[in-house]
Design a protein around this motif. Sequence first.
Motif, PDB file in Angstrom:
ATOM      1  N   THR A 136       0.616  -1.041  -0.052  1.00 43.46           N
ATOM      2  CA  THR A 136       0.020  -0.171   0.290  1.00 43.46           C
ATOM      3  C   THR A 136       0.562   0.884  -0.327  1.00 43.46           C
ATOM      4  OG1 THR A 136      -1.802   1.073   1.472  1.00 43.46           O
ATOM      5  CG2 THR A 136      -0.071  -0.049   2.600  1.00 43.46           C
ATOM      6  N   CYS A 161      -0.626   8.682   0.071  1.00 46.72           N
ATOM      7  CA  CYS A 161      -1.487   9.168  -0.463  1.00 46.72           C
ATOM      8  C   CYS A 161      -1.839  10.622   0.753  1.00 46.72           C
ATOM      9  CB  CYS A 161      -2.326   9.491  -1.142  1.00 46.72           C
ATOM     10  SG  CYS A 161      -3.829  10.273  -2.127  1.00 46.72           S
ATOM     11  N   HIS A 187      -5.962   3.321   0.580  1.00 50.64           N
ATOM     12  CA  HIS A 187      -7.251   3.374  -0.949  1.00 50.64           C
ATOM     13  C   HIS A 187      -6.563   3.234  -1.791  1.00 50.64           C
ATOM     14  CE1 HIS A 187      -6.027   7.828  -0.678  1.00 50.64           C
ATOM     15  NE2 HIS A 187      -6.094   7.664  -1.839  1.00 50.64           N
ATOM     16  N   GLU A 188      -4.573   3.217  -1.624  1.00 57.69           N
ATOM     17  CA  GLU A 188      -3.619   2.478  -3.211  1.00 57.69           C
ATOM     18  C   GLU A 188      -2.696   1.181  -2.199  1.00 57.69           C
ATOM     19  OE1 GLU A 188      -2.427   7.902  -4.173  1.00 57.69           O
ATOM     20  OE2 GLU A 188      -1.179   6.204  -3.166  1.00 57.69           O
ATOM     21  N   LEU A 209      -4.840  -4.898  -8.897  1.00 56.88           N
ATOM     22  CA  LEU A 209      -5.049  -3.638  -7.968  1.00 56.88           C
ATOM     23  C   LEU A 209      -6.189  -3.592  -7.556  1.00 56.88           C
ATOM     24  CD1 LEU A 209      -3.974  -0.075  -7.875  1.00 56.88           C
ATOM     25  CD2 LEU A 209      -5.392   0.089 -10.065  1.00 56.88           C
ATOM     26  N   CYS A 210      -6.751  -2.856  -6.469  1.00 61.47           N
ATOM     27  CA  CYS A 210      -8.604  -2.548  -6.208  1.00 61.47           C
ATOM     28  C   CYS A 210      -8.480  -1.735  -5.221  1.00 61.47           C
ATOM     29  CB  CYS A 210      -8.790  -3.654  -5.094  1.00 61.47           C
ATOM     30  SG  CYS A 210      -7.642  -4.500  -4.080  1.00 61.47           S
ATOM     31  N   MET A 211      -9.793  -1.441  -5.002  1.00 63.12           N
ATOM     32  CA  MET A 211     -10.455  -0.517  -4.064  1.00 63.12           C
ATOM     33  C   MET A 211     -10.937  -0.846  -2.710  1.00 63.12           C
ATOM     34  SD  MET A 211      -9.859   2.363  -5.591  1.00 63.12           S
ATOM     35  CE  MET A 211      -8.220   1.618  -6.951  1.00 63.12           C
ATOM     36  N   TYR A 249     -14.348   3.181  -0.347  1.00 60.27           N
ATOM     37  CA  TYR A 249     -14.591   3.338  -2.457  1.00 60.27           C
ATOM     38  C   TYR A 249     -15.987   3.080  -3.124  1.00 60.27           C
ATOM     39  CZ  TYR A 249     -13.584   3.703  -6.778  1.00 60.27           C
ATOM     40  OH  TYR A 249     -14.881   4.371  -8.977  1.00 60.27           O
ATOM     41  N   GLN A 286      -3.328   4.124  -9.135  1.00 56.57           N
ATOM     42  CA  GLN A 286      -3.850   4.707  -8.040  1.00 56.57           C
ATOM     43  C   GLN A 286      -3.846   5.685  -8.855  1.00 56.57           C
ATOM     44  OE1 GLN A 286      -4.941   6.204  -6.115  1.00 56.57           O
ATOM     45  NE2 GLN A 286      -7.368   6.465  -6.183  1.00 56.57           N
ATOM     46  N   THR A 311      -6.231   8.905 -11.618  1.00 61.32           N
ATOM     47  CA  THR A 311      -6.710  10.089 -11.056  1.00 61.32           C
ATOM     48  C   THR A 311      -6.401  11.456 -11.682  1.00 61.32           C
ATOM     49  OG1 THR A 311      -5.308  11.163  -9.193  1.00 61.32           O
ATOM     50  CG2 THR A 311      -6.827   9.099  -8.652  1.00 61.32           C
ATOM     51  N   MET A 358     -13.372   2.842 -11.912  1.00 65.68           N
ATOM     52  CA  MET A 358     -13.044   1.640 -12.912  1.00 65.68           C
ATOM     53  C   MET A 358     -11.383   1.739 -14.217  1.00 65.68           C
ATOM     54  SD  MET A 358     -12.097   0.949  -9.993  1.00 65.68           S
ATOM     55  CE  MET A 358     -11.570  -1.000 -10.030  1.00 65.68           C
ATOM     56  N   PHE A 415      -8.997   4.109 -14.299  1.00 67.55           N
ATOM     57  CA  PHE A 415      -7.715   3.585 -13.381  1.00 67.55           C
ATOM     58  C   PHE A 415      -6.991   2.097 -14.178  1.00 67.55           C
ATOM     59  CE2 PHE A 415      -9.759   4.830  -9.236  1.00 67.55           C
ATOM     60  CZ  PHE A 415      -9.012   5.058  -9.156  1.00 67.55           C
TER      61      PHE A 415
END
Length: 380
Positions: free
Chosen positions: A43, A46, A78-79, A100-102, A106, A166, A170, A313, A316
């Motif tokens: 992780t 951020c 969240h990353e 990679l997931c939320m 989220y 991630q 954004t 998604m 991303f």
Amino acid sequence: MKAAFQIEEPAGSKKVRAVVKDVEMPTLEGLPKGMMIVKTVVTSICGSDLWGKGGEGEWRGVIDHFWAKKGCVGGSGHEVLGEVINVNKPCRTPVGTLVLCMTTNYLQGVDSVAEEFEQTTGYPVKNLPSQGSFCEYFLTYDALTIPVPARTPCPTFSRLHYIAAQPLGTVLHALKRLPSIVGKKIVVVGQGQNGLIMTKMLSLMAVKKIVAVDLMGYRLDMAKKLGADSVVSGNAVDVEERITKALGGKADITLEMVGHQSRSLDIAAAVTKNDGVVLVFGLPPAESSHHMTIRFGDFARNVRYITTHAPSMATFGEAMELLESGKLTGLNSVFTHRFDFKDFPTAYDLAANYKSCVVKTLVTFPGHEKHLKPTLFARM
């Protein structure tokens, strides 16, 4: 399992730190099809995990901290890249896949995502446990995962660096919200992780000139390496004049990447031309009692404000493909520090207080080494 929490201690002190505690493992019992348990591999911290920093008296002071008040398992993380270890079938993502997931934070925090989840599963998102990724295991939903490529674009790019999809996502989402930037003069206010990624992306997009602004000299040095034509210290008393001089006039578009009234938003508007665009990327304070405002003078000049938040998604996924392509050479340089999860409180303190020339901190978990292989390269 072990999980981190962000806490304000002592209460009312406006001093937020991270602690690690033992908590119960998440369970899939009673949850809808497509839900899964993910074992955290890596992780990263951020700027939004430090949400609330930016008081007017002292810009680094905490105004409020939403996540400290919420107190959820895994905090605001969240990353994240993680390995799927259990699923409620049917599920398109096999057990053992690195994704990679939320997190459920989220899922609960983005209305459009929550609505789609409830329509598909018939399960209320409010009944899901609130979790972030600062923990050893967490829950997510199949549609919120993207498989991580086995190949990497170059020898210096680790598979763990795909976590950059991630924040890159954004930035891509923000760029899609702008008018055409070809041939435009651009200012990027703030050169933290997302500001630096934004600077790199703009350098590849046929803009006329990029001026990067930050308070920290080492971040300005990095901005130059990632494609800024000129850099300006935000500490200068005449910062607005210096930006305009470096740009050769007012900006067509300014990207505000910080989320602070006088240190970023006001500067961004002031250096933007009449009828120009200010993109507001930085998060405003979480509490409605602390808000950001538009000054009358900027309103009267028809400065156009655009906000950007919560990519899809699909975006991303586009970011992951772009990283794999090898076109963003040097972007992994934003990862300046790496810690084991057992040292998470130290990692969080370093990031929150801008120590040791930090930009971006990776936090790895036990067993992450197996996901560093095979060492295949998409491009040499």
